[in-house]
Design a protein around this motif. Sequence first.
Motif, short mmCIF file in Angstrom:
data_model
loop_
_atom_site.label_atom_id
_atom_site.label_comp_id
_atom_site.label_asym_id
_atom_site.label_seq_id
_atom_site.Cartn_x
_atom_site.Cartn_y
_atom_site.Cartn_z
N ALA A 64 -5.10 1.38 15.28
CA ALA A 64 -5.89 0.75 14.21
C ALA A 64 -5.39 1.19 12.84
O ALA A 64 -5.29 0.38 11.91
CB ALA A 64 -7.36 1.09 14.38
N PHE A 65 -5.05 2.46 12.71
CA PHE A 65 -4.51 2.96 11.46
C PHE A 65 -3.16 2.31 11.15
O PHE A 65 -2.88 1.93 10.01
CB PHE A 65 -4.35 4.48 11.53
CG PHE A 65 -3.78 5.11 10.29
CD1 PHE A 65 -4.62 5.57 9.29
CD2 PHE A 65 -2.41 5.25 10.12
CE1 PHE A 65 -4.10 6.15 8.14
CE2 PHE A 65 -1.88 5.82 8.97
CZ PHE A 65 -2.73 6.27 7.98
N LYS A 66 -2.35 2.17 12.19
CA LYS A 66 -0.98 1.68 12.02
C LYS A 66 -0.93 0.24 11.49
O LYS A 66 0.08 -0.18 10.92
CB LYS A 66 -0.25 1.77 13.37
CG LYS A 66 1.24 1.50 13.31
CD LYS A 66 1.90 1.80 14.64
CE LYS A 66 1.44 0.83 15.72
NZ LYS A 66 2.22 0.97 16.96
N MET A 67 -2.00 -0.49 11.65
CA MET A 67 -2.02 -1.89 11.20
C MET A 67 -1.75 -2.01 9.69
O MET A 67 -1.12 -2.97 9.24
CB MET A 67 -3.36 -2.53 11.54
CG MET A 67 -3.59 -2.74 13.03
SD MET A 67 -5.31 -3.20 13.42
CE MET A 67 -5.48 -4.71 12.46
N VAL A 68 -2.20 -1.03 8.90
CA VAL A 68 -1.97 -1.12 7.45
C VAL A 68 -0.51 -0.90 7.10
O VAL A 68 -0.07 -1.29 6.00
CB VAL A 68 -2.85 -0.11 6.67
CG1 VAL A 68 -4.31 -0.27 7.03
CG2 VAL A 68 -2.40 1.32 6.92
N LEU A 69 0.24 -0.31 8.00
CA LEU A 69 1.64 -0.02 7.72
C LEU A 69 2.51 -1.26 7.79
O LEU A 69 3.70 -1.20 7.48
CB LEU A 69 2.16 1.05 8.68
CG LEU A 69 1.39 2.37 8.65
CD1 LEU A 69 1.94 3.34 9.68
CD2 LEU A 69 1.41 2.99 7.25
N ASP A 70 1.92 -2.38 8.19
CA ASP A 70 2.64 -3.65 8.17
C ASP A 70 2.42 -4.42 6.88
O ASP A 70 2.99 -5.49 6.69
CB ASP A 70 2.20 -4.52 9.36
CG ASP A 70 2.64 -3.94 10.70
OD1 ASP A 70 3.70 -3.30 10.74
OD2 ASP A 70 1.91 -4.12 11.70
N LYS A 71 1.58 -3.89 6.01
CA LYS A 71 1.21 -4.61 4.80
C LYS A 71 2.06 -4.17 3.61
O LYS A 71 2.57 -3.05 3.56
CB LYS A 71 -0.27 -4.39 4.47
CG LYS A 71 -1.23 -4.83 5.59
CD LYS A 71 -2.62 -5.06 5.06
CE LYS A 71 -2.68 -6.24 4.12
NZ LYS A 71 -4.06 -6.59 3.70
N ASP A 72 2.19 -5.08 2.65
CA ASP A 72 2.86 -4.75 1.40
C ASP A 72 2.24 -3.49 0.82
O ASP A 72 1.02 -3.34 0.81
CB ASP A 72 2.71 -5.92 0.42
CG ASP A 72 3.38 -5.65 -0.91
OD1 ASP A 72 2.75 -4.97 -1.76
OD2 ASP A 72 4.52 -6.10 -1.11
N PRO A 73 3.04 -2.55 0.32
CA PRO A 73 2.49 -1.26 -0.13
C PRO A 73 1.50 -1.35 -1.29
O PRO A 73 0.79 -0.38 -1.56
CB PRO A 73 3.74 -0.46 -0.54
CG PRO A 73 4.81 -1.48 -0.73
CD PRO A 73 4.51 -2.58 0.23
N CYS A 74 1.45 -2.49 -1.98
CA CYS A 74 0.49 -2.66 -3.07
C CYS A 74 -0.58 -3.70 -2.74
O CYS A 74 -1.26 -4.20 -3.64
CB CYS A 74 1.21 -3.05 -4.36
SG CYS A 74 2.04 -1.66 -5.17
N SER A 75 -0.71 -4.02 -1.46
CA SER A 75 -1.70 -5.03 -1.05
C SER A 75 -2.55 -4.55 0.11
O SER A 75 -2.88 -5.30 1.02
CB SER A 75 -0.98 -6.34 -0.67
OG SER A 75 -0.26 -6.85 -1.76
N VAL A 76 -2.91 -3.27 0.08
CA VAL A 76 -3.76 -2.69 1.12
C VAL A 76 -5.16 -2.50 0.54
O VAL A 76 -5.33 -1.83 -0.48
CB VAL A 76 -3.20 -1.34 1.61
CG1 VAL A 76 -4.12 -0.76 2.69
CG2 VAL A 76 -1.78 -1.50 2.15
N LEU A 77 -6.15 -3.09 1.17
CA LEU A 77 -7.52 -3.01 0.70
C LEU A 77 -8.32 -2.00 1.52
O LEU A 77 -7.97 -1.72 2.68
CB LEU A 77 -8.19 -4.39 0.81
CG LEU A 77 -7.52 -5.52 0.03
CD1 LEU A 77 -8.23 -6.84 0.31
CD2 LEU A 77 -7.50 -5.22 -1.47
N PRO A 78 -9.39 -1.46 0.97
CA PRO A 78 -10.25 -0.56 1.77
C PRO A 78 -10.71 -1.19 3.08
O PRO A 78 -10.79 -0.51 4.10
CB PRO A 78 -11.43 -0.27 0.82
CG PRO A 78 -10.84 -0.40 -0.55
CD PRO A 78 -9.84 -1.53 -0.44
N SER A 79 -10.99 -2.48 3.05
CA SER A 79 -11.46 -3.16 4.26
C SER A 79 -10.41 -3.21 5.36
O SER A 79 -10.73 -3.42 6.54
CB SER A 79 -11.93 -4.58 3.92
OG SER A 79 -10.87 -5.33 3.34
#
Length: 276
Positions: A64-79
Amino acid sequence: MGAAGCALLLGLLAAGGAGGAHAQWGGPGTSLHLPSILRGRCAEYLALVAPQLRDKNCTAIWEAFKMVLDKDPCSVLPSDYDLFMNLSRHSIPRDKSLFWENNQFLVTSYAENTRRFMPLQDVLYGRSGDLLNWCRQKNASGLDYQSCPTSEDCEDNAVNSFWKRASMQYSKDSSGVIHVMLNGSEPTGAYPVKGFFADFEVPYFQKDKITRIEIWVMHEIGGPKVESCGEGSVKILEERLKTMGFQYSCIDDYLPVKLLQCVDHSTHPDCAFNSS
């Protein structure tokens, strides 16, 4: 948070190597061995700190944590951390929440691995990210080990959004007597009016779950007394809590914490206690 210190301390870390001629961002890169550290911290927490949580699945929490690592480094939201939070969150013992600003290591020492208190960095989801850094490469897949964005580079970076989400959850789950440790020697003021505690913890206090709030304004041994209870930014916090309808008290240099500070400064005049 109390969690502002966690984010700021990342700028002091060398893990992942922030140097290099082509560093794109202002912060250090992804911490080396990030997957192993997170999974290991989870396993250790469930085995040694809170065995009553052993039914939690550390592999699912990492995924679940790793999912944010696929996102643009400036487009990660708290949600984007909602699933991670739902899988890793757990109850916080009543009267054991300890919020803070600008004194993370003193808080960690005094909490003593949840024995006295359970600050954000001592709940499972907070322990997972404590003092770590992470981000994806800007225009490629894979982690960026050279540099990651700070809040100055972009607000919606992976670490900043993580601590926003963690702070909100921690605040919502806190109950009973709420404790807040502030640094009265901080030159910019003990209570940052714009910070994680002010913006992502205080607004999420659950009034029906909280009996009162106790503020400890600690001064560094040998350091300046920039602010104390009823002064400057501390007064702003007190007035804010009063407006919100909370009962509160404020103590300068709460003795049990000061005694801990004096362990490393036993001969300093600030630690000359009157025995009478």
